[in-house]
Design an enzyme around this catalytic site. Structure first.
Site, PDB file in Angstrom:
ATOM      1  CG  HIS A  63      27.261  49.210  61.601  1.00 56.44           C
ATOM      2  ND1 HIS A  63      26.595  49.704  60.499  1.00 56.44           N
ATOM      3  CD2 HIS A  63      26.308  49.037  62.555  1.00 56.44           C
ATOM      4  CE1 HIS A  63      25.305  49.820  60.780  1.00 56.44           C
ATOM      5  NE2 HIS A  63      25.105  49.412  62.022  1.00 56.44           N
ATOM      6  CG  HIS A  65      24.501  47.149  65.000  1.00 55.77           C
ATOM      7  ND1 HIS A  65      24.348  48.495  65.243  1.00 55.77           N
ATOM      8  CD2 HIS A  65      25.047  46.624  66.141  1.00 55.77           C
ATOM      9  CE1 HIS A  65      24.781  48.777  66.462  1.00 55.77           C
ATOM     10  NE2 HIS A  65      25.205  47.659  67.023  1.00 55.77           N
ATOM     11  CG  ASP A  67      20.110  46.690  61.005  1.00 57.04           C
ATOM     12  OD1 ASP A  67      20.981  46.436  61.850  1.00 57.04           O
ATOM     13  OD2 ASP A  67      19.749  47.851  60.725  1.00 57.04           O
ATOM     14  CG  HIS A  68      23.649  47.720  58.634  1.00 55.71           C
ATOM     15  ND1 HIS A  68      23.606  48.790  57.764  1.00 55.71           N
ATOM     16  CD2 HIS A  68      22.865  48.069  59.684  1.00 55.71           C
ATOM     17  CE1 HIS A  68      22.841  49.743  58.274  1.00 55.71           C
ATOM     18  NE2 HIS A  68      22.377  49.324  59.442  1.00 55.71           N
ATOM     19  CG  HIS A 143      26.213  53.248  65.036  1.00 50.73           C
ATOM     20  ND1 HIS A 143      25.044  53.874  65.387  1.00 50.73           N
ATOM     21  CD2 HIS A 143      25.871  51.946  64.787  1.00 50.73           C
ATOM     22  CE1 HIS A 143      24.053  53.017  65.355  1.00 50.73           C
ATOM     23  NE2 HIS A 143      24.529  51.832  65.004  1.00 50.73           N
ATOM     24  CG  HIS A 271      19.011  52.751  59.111  1.00 49.55           C
ATOM     25  ND1 HIS A 271      18.855  53.054  60.448  1.00 49.55           N
ATOM     26  CD2 HIS A 271      19.572  51.518  59.073  1.00 49.55           C
ATOM     27  CE1 HIS A 271      19.311  52.060  61.187  1.00 49.55           C
ATOM     28  NE2 HIS A 271      19.756  51.106  60.371  1.00 49.55           N
TER      29      HIS A 271
END
Length: 304
Positions: A63, A65, A67-68, A143, A271
């Protein structure tokens, strides 16, 4: 048996800490590498693990966001500096092209290789990639924004040829592929030799499921039923359940419950929220529900 391993490059969450890197994993299967998520600083972790950049062809983003996916620009640029020529395939949910295309145009337009972007429908369970080694399926997650997990299933021969039996019946070599796929053999005089007399059962395919980020989502259980290893986010402990619900994340206990319901062989949690200096509490909470749980850590390698 061919190697099938998971390398943990990062298992932290959105807030930077001195304990963990942002999310990223690499699957090593039959000399091919597949990356899942690409947090910042992933090139350094790639080198730490002594992984070969040239063996990576596909990156799967869960996804959008940061941090990914914020590691993608730097990683793609690094591949160009290393002289890569083969196409890199980046898979991700809706928005992946809007995010990545301007960056490629601004910073990577003179690279010696192409980047192909593949948009995945995060609401559907579907086959999203297949090659000689693996099938990759999408897993719809729940999410705050569209998020997709990934199920990696190695490709194995359905049956193994019994060469002694094949030679006994004087079966031509040209017939072997059909027999391995399950066909019976008909002799020149019309006699049918059942496939079970010519083959032995194949090796069951190993399966790895990556589920992050997501709130507690039992609807994924049928998709990941019986996986050899399940990675499920465990951002919070039960004592912070309200915060987990607010942010559409899972607790360690909820991750373990998904593993238990799915009959997974092992659970890998990660995570972690930056509020926890030590993940032992998260691990113990998960193990109270599902004993074969492992806490992810950077530079960890798990063999399937």
């Amino acid at each position: 048996m061919a190697a099938f391993s998971v390398h943990i490059l990062g298992c932290g969450s959105a807030l930077p800490t001195t304990h963990h890197h942002p999310s990223s994993q690499v699957i090593d299967l039959r000399d091919k590498l597949y990356m899942i998520d690409c947090g910042e600083g992933v090139q350094r972790q790639f080198r730490h693990e002594k992984l070969h950049f040239g063996r990576l062809i596909h990156i799967f983003i869960s996804h959008l966001h940061g941090d990914h996916c914020f590691g993608l620009p730097g990683f793609i640029s690094t591949l160009g500096l290393l002289g890569r020529t083969g196409t890199l395939h980046v898979h991700g949910p809706e928005g992946i092209e809007r995010f990545l295309s301007p960056i490629l145009e601004q910073f990577c337009h003179r690279m010696p290789y192409q980047v192909e972007i593949h948009t995945i429908d995060a609401s559907r369970h579907a086959l999203v990639h297949e090659d000689k080694s693996v099938k990759v399926y999408s897993i719809p997650l729940s999410h705050r924004i569209p998020a997709v997990g990934y199920l990696f299933e190695e490709k194995c021969r359905a049956r193994h040829l019994n060469k002694a039996a094949a030679e006994f019946y004087n079966i031509p070599l040209a017939e072997y592929p059909l027999i391995i796929e399950g066909s019976d053999y008909t002799t020149p005089d019309g006699r049918i030799i059942p496939n079970r007399h010519l083959t032995t059962p194949g090796t069951p395919p190993r399966r790895y499921a990556y589920c992050s980020d997501t709130e507690f989502c039992p609807s994924i259980v049928p998709i990941i039923q019986g996986v050899d290893l399940l990675y499920h986010e465990a951002t919070f402990m039960e004592e912070d359940w309200a915060r987990a619900k607010e942010t559409f994340h899972s607790t360690a206990k909820e991750a373990a419950e998904i593993a238990r319901q799915a009959g997974a062989k092992r659970l890998l949690i990660g995570h972690y929220s930056g509020r926890y200096k030590d993940v032992q509490g998260l691990l113990e909470e998960a193990q109270s529900v599902f004993k074969p749980t492992i806490a992810a850590n950077e530079r960890m390698r798990i063999d399937l």
